[in-house]
Every structure is written in structure tokens, then in C-alpha cells.
Write an enzyme that holds these catalytic residues in place. Sequence first.
Site, PDB file in Angstrom:
ATOM      1  N   HIS A 107      -5.649   9.656  -0.134  1.00 53.59           N
ATOM      2  CA  HIS A 107      -5.459   8.892   1.097  1.00 53.59           C
ATOM      3  C   HIS A 107      -5.605   9.819   2.306  1.00 53.59           C
ATOM      4  CE1 HIS A 107      -3.906   5.948   3.971  1.00 53.59           C
ATOM      5  NE2 HIS A 107      -3.955   5.036   3.009  1.00 53.59           N
ATOM      6  N   HIS A 165      -5.880   3.007  -4.660  1.00 56.20           N
ATOM      7  CA  HIS A 165      -5.880   3.220  -3.205  1.00 56.20           C
ATOM      8  C   HIS A 165      -6.297   4.654  -2.876  1.00 56.20           C
ATOM      9  CE1 HIS A 165      -5.113   1.938   0.800  1.00 56.20           C
ATOM     10  NE2 HIS A 165      -3.959   2.555   0.989  1.00 56.20           N
ATOM     11  N   ASP A 210       0.813  -1.216   0.000  1.00 55.92           N
ATOM     12  CA  ASP A 210       0.000   0.000   0.000  1.00 55.92           C
ATOM     13  C   ASP A 210       0.845   1.264   0.000  1.00 55.92           C
ATOM     14  OD1 ASP A 210      -2.178  -1.633   0.146  1.00 55.92           O
ATOM     15  OD2 ASP A 210      -2.958  -0.826   2.038  1.00 55.92           O
ATOM     16  N   ASP A 211       0.227   2.317  -0.525  1.00 59.82           N
ATOM     17  CA  ASP A 211       0.640   3.717  -0.343  1.00 59.82           C
ATOM     18  C   ASP A 211       1.710   4.228  -1.299  1.00 59.82           C
ATOM     19  OD1 ASP A 211      -1.168   3.603   1.670  1.00 59.82           O
ATOM     20  OD2 ASP A 211       0.246   3.822   3.309  1.00 59.82           O
ATOM     21  N   HIS A 224       3.758  -2.348   3.345  1.00 59.56           N
ATOM     22  CA  HIS A 224       3.839  -1.017   2.748  1.00 59.56           C
ATOM     23  C   HIS A 224       5.163  -0.871   1.993  1.00 59.56           C
ATOM     24  CE1 HIS A 224       0.735  -0.423   5.823  1.00 59.56           C
ATOM     25  NE2 HIS A 224       0.291   0.552   5.058  1.00 59.56           N
ATOM     26  N   TYR A 277      -6.872   2.950   4.926  1.00 61.50           N
ATOM     27  CA  TYR A 277      -6.962   2.448   6.302  1.00 61.50           C
ATOM     28  C   TYR A 277      -7.858   1.207   6.410  1.00 61.50           C
ATOM     29  CZ  TYR A 277      -5.280   7.210   6.824  1.00 61.50           C
ATOM     30  OH  TYR A 277      -4.574   8.382   6.675  1.00 61.50           O
TER      31      TYR A 277
END
Length: 261
Positions: free
Chosen positions: A129, A125, A75-76, A220, A167
Amino acid sequence: MITHKNISLFFIFLLLLLFLLKISLAINELWFLIIALLWIGINAFGSARISSNYHVKAFCSNPLETEKKIALTFDDGPSIYTLEVLDLLKKYNAKATFFCIGKNIETHPEILQKVIDEGHLVGNHSYSHSKFFDFYNASTITEEIQKTDALLEKFTSRKINLFRPPYGVTTPSIRRALKVTGHKTIGWNIRSLDGGTKNQDLIFNRLIKHISPGGIVLLHDTRKHSVLVLEQFLQFLQQNNYQVVSIEELLNLNAYEIERG
């Protein structure tokens, strides 16, 4: 099935029943508060736990998988650490799915291109965010998803249909937005907690404790300590004869052309 709709109908019925009883019986008004707080508590728990399927159906693992296959998700990104993640994945012949933030794609387009060039899947995503993403209305969430899709699709000719909410929180607004965009929601059942601690031993031990066939791992690609743990984890998987496959292979679906619904 415990869903937002079913729970809401149940508590509305309960409150109406209590109201009708209050007309003829001496019922303490504290009961109304207790029921309302219980309703809020269940909503909060269901929203925060992506595997609950409380608001949307989320794919968090493949419980029918009997072979030693798991999926890695990151993620991210994209970020500078994504490059180190890619090197490790290549070293251990593993494929992963990267859930990308739109604004990070704009910052590191060349890194996203490398992710795709090396045969990994990409998913949506959100664009920002934001910490307040859960409070956005359906229209704003739809715009964020579509904006990030447009950025991702500059690097691949295929439609992006995988989404992971920031999240891991779901809401009625996210459900309504996904009805418009047609994305499938991807969760996880093995959470490394690398976003909350830098303790590499803690992260690694948590991963190997919960590993099992059909699992989806959340890591991540935005932190150095996550990269260090990743190499340990890939070594462990190799030593224990686990195969790291893409989300589409693990879940037996076409990540880009899944049936809408």
C-alpha cells in the site's frame, strides 16, 4: 466509452492533425501545450476516479438491485480494530468484505483467520500500500498482488480474485498487472471519507445521505472513529430495513472463481 485507450487515440490524432495544419497554416504553438495539458488532466481525473472505468473495469455498485441490499467493505487491515469491527458485524448479523494489505496480514495473521472463520470475504489490497504504488511498473504490481494472494490463501483453500487498488487509483501498469493475475477490481459508490476526517457526525451523515439499494460502502478497519461510526451506521441500516450482504451476493458473482477476463 471514455477509456484511456480511446482518449489516447483521440489526442494523438488531434496533435498529428494540428502538426499537419501547422505546416501550411500559421498556428500558434500554444495550442499544442493546451491540448497536451488537457490530455494530462483527463488522464489524471480518470486514473483517480475508480468508477470511471478509465483503465480497468471496476465493480462499484449493482444499479440493477431493487431490494434494500448493500455491501460493506473495509480497507487496510487486518489491524487491532478489525476485531471490534467483527464484533459489530456479528451483533448486527452483517457480512462484509475485507481488502487486506499483505504486510498487515504478516503482522496480524490470527486476526485474518478470525475474519475468515466468521464467514467474511477477503480481497487483495496490495502488499505494501505504498504511496508510490501508482508509479510502479506492471511487473512490480504483479509481484505485490501475487505475494498478498499467497498470504491470503494460507487461510483459505480458494483462489483470491478480488482486488482493490490502493487509494482507488488505476493506471496502465495496474491494468497490465491485472491481465496477468486475473483479478476483478472492486470499487465503491459510497465513500465515508473516514480516512481523511475523525468527525463522526460528518462521516455518518455522508453515509446515510448516499445510501441506496445496490451500493458498495467503503470504510476502514484501522481507525477507532471508524468503528464508532460503524455501529451508528449498522443501527441505521437495521432501522431502515437494509440487509448487509457480501460483495459476491450483491454483484451476483463468485468472488473466488469468477471467470477471468
